[in-house]
Design a protein around this motif. Structure first.
Motif, short mmCIF file in Angstrom:
data_model
loop_
_atom_site.label_atom_id
_atom_site.label_comp_id
_atom_site.label_asym_id
_atom_site.label_seq_id
_atom_site.Cartn_x
_atom_site.Cartn_y
_atom_site.Cartn_z
N LEU A 64 0.95 -1.09 0.00
CA LEU A 64 -0.17 -0.01 0.23
C LEU A 64 0.71 1.15 0.08
O LEU A 64 0.27 1.80 -0.56
CB LEU A 64 -1.34 -0.23 1.14
CG LEU A 64 -2.34 -0.45 0.94
CD1 LEU A 64 -2.96 -0.61 1.94
CD2 LEU A 64 -3.40 -0.86 -0.10
N GLU A 65 1.77 1.39 0.86
CA GLU A 65 2.64 2.47 1.18
C GLU A 65 3.33 3.11 -0.18
O GLU A 65 2.92 4.05 -0.86
CB GLU A 65 4.13 2.55 1.99
CG GLU A 65 4.07 3.69 2.70
CD GLU A 65 3.70 4.68 2.72
OE1 GLU A 65 4.29 5.98 2.71
OE2 GLU A 65 2.34 4.98 3.03
N ARG A 100 0.43 4.35 -2.41
CA ARG A 100 0.13 6.29 -1.54
C ARG A 100 0.76 6.83 -2.88
O ARG A 100 -0.11 7.79 -2.58
CB ARG A 100 -0.50 5.54 -0.69
CG ARG A 100 -0.75 6.82 0.24
CD ARG A 100 -0.51 6.89 1.74
NE ARG A 100 1.15 7.31 2.02
CZ ARG A 100 1.70 8.16 1.73
NH1 ARG A 100 1.11 9.63 1.07
NH2 ARG A 100 2.28 8.91 1.52
N ASP A 132 -1.10 9.35 -4.49
CA ASP A 132 -0.92 10.91 -3.27
C ASP A 132 -0.26 12.62 -3.74
O ASP A 132 -0.05 13.48 -3.89
CB ASP A 132 -0.79 10.53 -1.78
CG ASP A 132 -1.38 11.41 -0.87
OD1 ASP A 132 -1.77 12.31 -1.37
OD2 ASP A 132 -1.09 11.07 0.05
N VAL A 148 -5.94 11.41 -0.33
CA VAL A 148 -6.76 9.60 0.39
C VAL A 148 -7.85 10.06 0.99
O VAL A 148 -7.99 11.18 1.71
CB VAL A 148 -5.67 8.80 0.84
CG1 VAL A 148 -5.63 7.66 1.53
CG2 VAL A 148 -4.68 8.43 -0.49
N ARG A 202 -8.34 4.97 4.24
CA ARG A 202 -7.42 3.91 4.56
C ARG A 202 -7.80 2.62 4.98
O ARG A 202 -8.08 3.13 6.67
CB ARG A 202 -6.16 4.60 5.18
CG ARG A 202 -4.59 4.00 4.54
CD ARG A 202 -3.30 4.24 4.61
NE ARG A 202 -2.72 3.36 4.41
CZ ARG A 202 -1.13 3.55 4.65
NH1 ARG A 202 -1.00 4.30 4.24
NH2 ARG A 202 -0.42 3.10 4.22
N ILE A 226 -6.47 1.71 0.09
CA ILE A 226 -6.95 2.67 0.08
C ILE A 226 -7.87 2.92 -1.10
O ILE A 226 -8.01 3.06 -1.67
CB ILE A 226 -5.39 3.69 -0.28
CG1 ILE A 226 -4.15 3.36 1.00
CG2 ILE A 226 -5.33 4.94 -1.09
CD1 ILE A 226 -3.21 3.67 0.65
#
Length: 228
Positions: free
Chosen positions: A15-16, A19, A23, A30, A33, A38
């Motif tokens: 996910l990071e 993101r 993002d 976002v 989460r 997300i």
């Protein structure tokens, strides 16, 4: 029959990094989460980034297009070219740039008549299909209209709530591929009418209520018909 694209879901491994790309680099807000998902906003459409922890999965190697205002294109190119290997295509007076996200999805940013600022909607999604004619017949029953057929009959373009391209397996612009097991949500005032139009063509009906119907199209893409 279908009046809007509610969401596009993509499968991500982590996910990071996803993101950070959507993002921090593309400027999407976002909205939600969780541990495995997300939800970011792209104009009126949600972009869902989902780890492969259940069903439905998000789409793999999906090619899709974000709308950006005409006058922002050069700024986007200058900024993204510092960290990404970009490609460009011209469609009449409009230009599009292409880059890849951390999970191998081909992301297009194309000039469109949108207000912005920044990304303001998803105007195209590409699905990989086994048989063009079968897939076209299915989506035409849902109200999409065929507007272009490729010379080699491996791709067609339809218009509906957004542009929908159906590709038999091949590499397109920027070596993009159509997405597999893509999860799309559509707004409609008549979910049951949408189901009735394609009930004899779907693989399965996974959920059926007055306000929400979930089906799998002939190629396994997950479609949700959702009342506003």
């Amino acid at each position: 029959m279908l009046t809007g694209l509610s969401w596009l879901s993509l499968e991500v491994k982590y996910l990071e990094p996803a993101r950070v790309f959507y993002d921090e680099q593309l400027g999407l807000s976002v909205r939600e989460r969780g541990d495995d998902e997300i939800v970011a906003t792209a104009g009126e459409t949600d972009l869902v980034l989902r780890r492969p922890s259940g069903l439905p999965r998000g789409g793999l190697h999906t090619h899709y297009a974000f709308a950006i205002p005409d006058d922002e294109y050069d700024d986007w190119w200058d900024r993204l070219s510092e960290t990404h290997d970009l490609e460009e295509a011209q469609f009449g007076p409009m230009r599009s740039l292409y880059l890849y996200d951390p999970d191998g999805n081909c992301v297009e940013l194309g000039q469109q008549a949108v207000a912005g600022p920044g990304i303001d909607g998803i105007f195209e999604v590409v699905l990989e299909v086994e048989a063009i004619d079968r897939a076209r017949d299915f989506y035409e029953e849902l109200g999409f209209e065929t507007v272009d057929e490729g010379d080699d009959r491996t791709r067609i373009r339809l218009h509906g709530p957004m542009a929908l391209e159906l590709w038999e397996p091949h590499l397109g612009l920027a070596d993009a591929r159509g997405g597999v097991h893509v999860d799309l949500g559509f707004e409609t005032d008549q979910p049951r009418a949408a189901l009735a139009a394609v009930r004899d063509r779907v693989q399965t009906v996974d959920r059926e209520t007055d306000d929400e119907i979930v089906v799998r199209d002939p190629d396994g893409h997950v479609l949700t018909f959702l009342a506003p």
